[in-house]
Design a protein around this motif. Structure first.
Motif, PDB file in Angstrom:
ATOM      1  N   ILE A  72       0.842  -1.195   0.000  1.00 56.02           N
ATOM      2  CA  ILE A  72       0.000   0.000   0.000  1.00 56.02           C
ATOM      3  C   ILE A  72       0.878   1.245   0.000  1.00 56.02           C
ATOM      4  N   LEU A  73       0.569   2.180  -0.880  1.00 59.88           N
ATOM      5  CA  LEU A  73       1.266   3.461  -0.941  1.00 59.88           C
ATOM      6  C   LEU A  73       0.416   4.522  -0.237  1.00 59.88           C
ATOM      7  N   ILE A  74       1.020   5.213   0.725  1.00 58.74           N
ATOM      8  CA  ILE A  74       0.342   6.308   1.424  1.00 58.74           C
ATOM      9  C   ILE A  74       0.811   7.624   0.842  1.00 58.74           C
ATOM     10  N   ASP A  75      -0.097   8.357   0.225  1.00 58.49           N
ATOM     11  CA  ASP A  75       0.156   9.654  -0.404  1.00 58.49           C
ATOM     12  C   ASP A  75       1.185   9.509  -1.529  1.00 58.49           C
ATOM     13  N   SER A  76       0.993  10.273  -2.585  1.00 60.40           N
ATOM     14  CA  SER A  76       1.826  10.052  -3.776  1.00 60.40           C
ATOM     15  C   SER A  76       2.643  11.275  -4.170  1.00 60.40           C
ATOM     16  N   CYS A  77       2.847  12.172  -3.234  1.00 63.25           N
ATOM     17  CA  CYS A  77       3.870  13.190  -3.366  1.00 63.25           C
ATOM     18  C   CYS A  77       3.590  14.209  -4.495  1.00 63.25           C
ATOM     19  N   ILE A  78       4.648  14.651  -5.207  1.00 62.08           N
ATOM     20  CA  ILE A  78       4.583  15.844  -6.052  1.00 62.08           C
ATOM     21  C   ILE A  78       4.330  15.514  -7.517  1.00 62.08           C
ATOM     22  N   ASP A 113      -0.944  -2.373  -4.514  1.00 59.23           N
ATOM     23  CA  ASP A 113      -2.338  -2.819  -4.520  1.00 59.23           C
ATOM     24  C   ASP A 113      -3.308  -1.681  -4.243  1.00 59.23           C
ATOM     25  N   TYR A 114      -2.899  -0.753  -3.363  1.00 63.03           N
ATOM     26  CA  TYR A 114      -3.734   0.397  -3.029  1.00 63.03           C
ATOM     27  C   TYR A 114      -2.856   1.644  -2.941  1.00 63.03           C
ATOM     28  N   VAL A 115      -3.401   2.761  -3.428  1.00 63.31           N
ATOM     29  CA  VAL A 115      -2.851   4.094  -3.161  1.00 63.31           C
ATOM     30  C   VAL A 115      -3.871   4.797  -2.272  1.00 63.31           C
ATOM     31  N   MET A 116      -3.435   5.215  -1.089  1.00 65.31           N
ATOM     32  CA  MET A 116      -4.358   5.813  -0.134  1.00 65.31           C
ATOM     33  C   MET A 116      -3.922   7.251   0.135  1.00 65.31           C
ATOM     34  N   CYS A 117      -4.808   8.203  -0.141  1.00 63.23           N
ATOM     35  CA  CYS A 117      -4.488   9.624  -0.002  1.00 63.23           C
ATOM     36  C   CYS A 117      -5.105  10.178   1.277  1.00 63.23           C
ATOM     37  N   THR A 118      -4.252  10.736   2.149  1.00 65.66           N
ATOM     38  CA  THR A 118      -4.763  11.349   3.372  1.00 65.66           C
ATOM     39  C   THR A 118      -5.642  12.548   3.048  1.00 65.66           C
ATOM     40  N   HIS A 119      -5.347  13.225   1.962  1.00 65.29           N
ATOM     41  CA  HIS A 119      -6.146  14.349   1.467  1.00 65.29           C
ATOM     42  C   HIS A 119      -5.677  14.628   0.044  1.00 65.29           C
ATOM     43  N   LEU A 120      -6.269  15.611  -0.597  1.00 68.57           N
ATOM     44  CA  LEU A 120      -6.043  15.779  -2.035  1.00 68.57           C
ATOM     45  C   LEU A 120      -5.295  17.059  -2.370  1.00 68.57           C
ATOM     46  N   HIS A 121      -4.373  17.475  -1.508  1.00 67.88           N
ATOM     47  CA  HIS A 121      -3.514  18.605  -1.821  1.00 67.88           C
ATOM     48  C   HIS A 121      -2.438  18.201  -2.835  1.00 67.88           C
ATOM     49  N   ASP A 123       0.762  18.169  -3.113  1.00 65.62           N
ATOM     50  CA  ASP A 123       1.963  17.386  -2.813  1.00 65.62           C
ATOM     51  C   ASP A 123       1.637  16.021  -2.210  1.00 65.62           C
ATOM     52  N   HIS A 124       0.382  15.610  -2.319  1.00 59.19           N
ATOM     53  CA  HIS A 124      -0.032  14.298  -1.822  1.00 59.19           C
ATOM     54  C   HIS A 124      -0.708  13.454  -2.901  1.00 59.19           C
ATOM     55  N   VAL A 125      -0.846  14.011  -4.098  1.00 57.96           N
ATOM     56  CA  VAL A 125      -1.523  13.285  -5.183  1.00 57.96           C
ATOM     57  C   VAL A 125      -0.717  13.235  -6.480  1.00 57.96           C
ATOM     58  N   GLY A 126       0.472  13.865  -6.495  1.00 60.11           N
ATOM     59  CA  GLY A 126       1.159  14.103  -7.760  1.00 60.11           C
ATOM     60  C   GLY A 126       1.499  12.870  -8.574  1.00 60.11           C
ATOM     61  N   TRP A 127       1.971  11.808  -7.892  1.00 57.40           N
ATOM     62  CA  TRP A 127       2.312  10.596  -8.625  1.00 57.40           C
ATOM     63  C   TRP A 127       1.133   9.653  -8.776  1.00 57.40           C
TER      64      TRP A 127
END
Length: 289
Positions: A72-78, A113-121, A123-127
């Motif tokens: 699981i990936l938590i937040d996807s950065c820039i 298997d999962y990308v989980m975003c703490t929020h949609l700013h 620097d948390h959704v870029g990748w």
């Protein structure tokens, strides 16, 4: 510098995209007084959270969590190729730092298997997405992307009024590709992954707790940006949409996890970014791993 942790039956990897100066402390934390900064400058500098000009140093990173059943990936950065003119260090990036970080952790994009975003700013959704033949496509083709319903609805409504580029290029293409799970707070993944509502930074901001039967690790997102906010939970960031709610949520979160064995994995604290919450006077400290 540690990029790998274990907690219970979890293996956790940090994937750092940038770790750098961001904003002056007084600008980032409007409630920070000169006296409080003066009294905390020494330890903040020692922790590499503050530079000589009183500018905060932040990490921008993801976490990869391997449970017995999922990766699981938590937040996807820039992200790369994203137009971010207000942030020159993020604007139209083309470096391979992030993907090399994944590879160094032994993770391929197909493994998630999962990308989980703490929020949609931004620097948390870029990748969440990458550019392919002029189109934004999901970076992690086999993953389900988890977005909180309150958060998703908030940005849908905001974007309908004025276009929000990160939502358009890093969230909506995932929805259009039928890869999104838009969930409520009762969402779980097996017996290992749960949502903890942590509103304030954004209306639908959430933390994610991991562990079978107990919280072995928790991923706090932008509930707090700098270690000084553990000492003074009432210090909210300028980016918090509701600073009063954010402060209340932050103190509640810190109370929940203080003096437990839960590993708190922060989004933006400088390396090593993860530690145990302990009580300190009227506030707390994150004792780094």
């Amino acid at each position: 510098m540690s990029l790998k942790f274990t907690a219970g039956d979890l293996t956790i990897h940090r994937i750092i995209e940038q770790e750098t100066t961001f904003l002056p402390a007084h600008e980032m934390l409007p409630g920070l007084t000169p006296e409080v900064l003066a009294g905390n400058r020494a330890w903040m500098k020692a922790a590499r959270a503050l530079d000589d000009s009183d500018t905060l140093i932040l990490a921008f990173q993801s976490y990869v969590v391997k449970t017995p059943h999922h990766t699981i990936l938590i937040d996807s950065c820039i992200g790369n190729h994203k137009p971010r003119p207000l942030r020159p260090a993020w604007n139209m990036k083309t470096d391979d730092t992030y993907l090399r970080g994944l590879s160094a952790a032994g993770v391929a994009v197909d493994d998630i298997d999962y990308v989980m975003c703490t929020h949609l700013h931004v620097d948390h959704v870029g990748w969440n997405t990458r550019l392919e033949n002029g189109r934004w496509v999901p970076t992690f083709p086999k993953a389900r992307y988890v977005f909180d319903r309150t958060e998703f609805d908030y940005w849908t409504e905001t974007n309908a009024k004025t276009e929000v580029p990160p939502f358009v290029d890093s969230v909506l293409p995932v929805v259009e590709a039928n890869k999104a799970e838009i969930v409520r707070n009762d969402f779980v993944i097996g017996d290992h992954v749960r949502i903890l509502p942590t509103p304030g930074h954004t209306p639908g901001h959430v933390a994610f707790s991991f562990g079978r039967g107990k919280d072995d690790a928790v991923f706090s997102g932008d509930l707090m940006h700098s270690p000084i906010q553990t000492h003074f939970p009432e210090l909210s960031a300028k980016f918090d949409v509701d600073q009063a709610v954010a402060a209340k949520t932050r103190r509640s979160f810190l109370e929940r996890y203080c003096d437990t064995d839960t590993l708190c994995c922060t989004a933006h604290f400088p390396s090593p970014s993860a530690g145990k919450i302990r009580r300190k006077g009227n506030g707390f400290v994150c004792e780094m791993a």
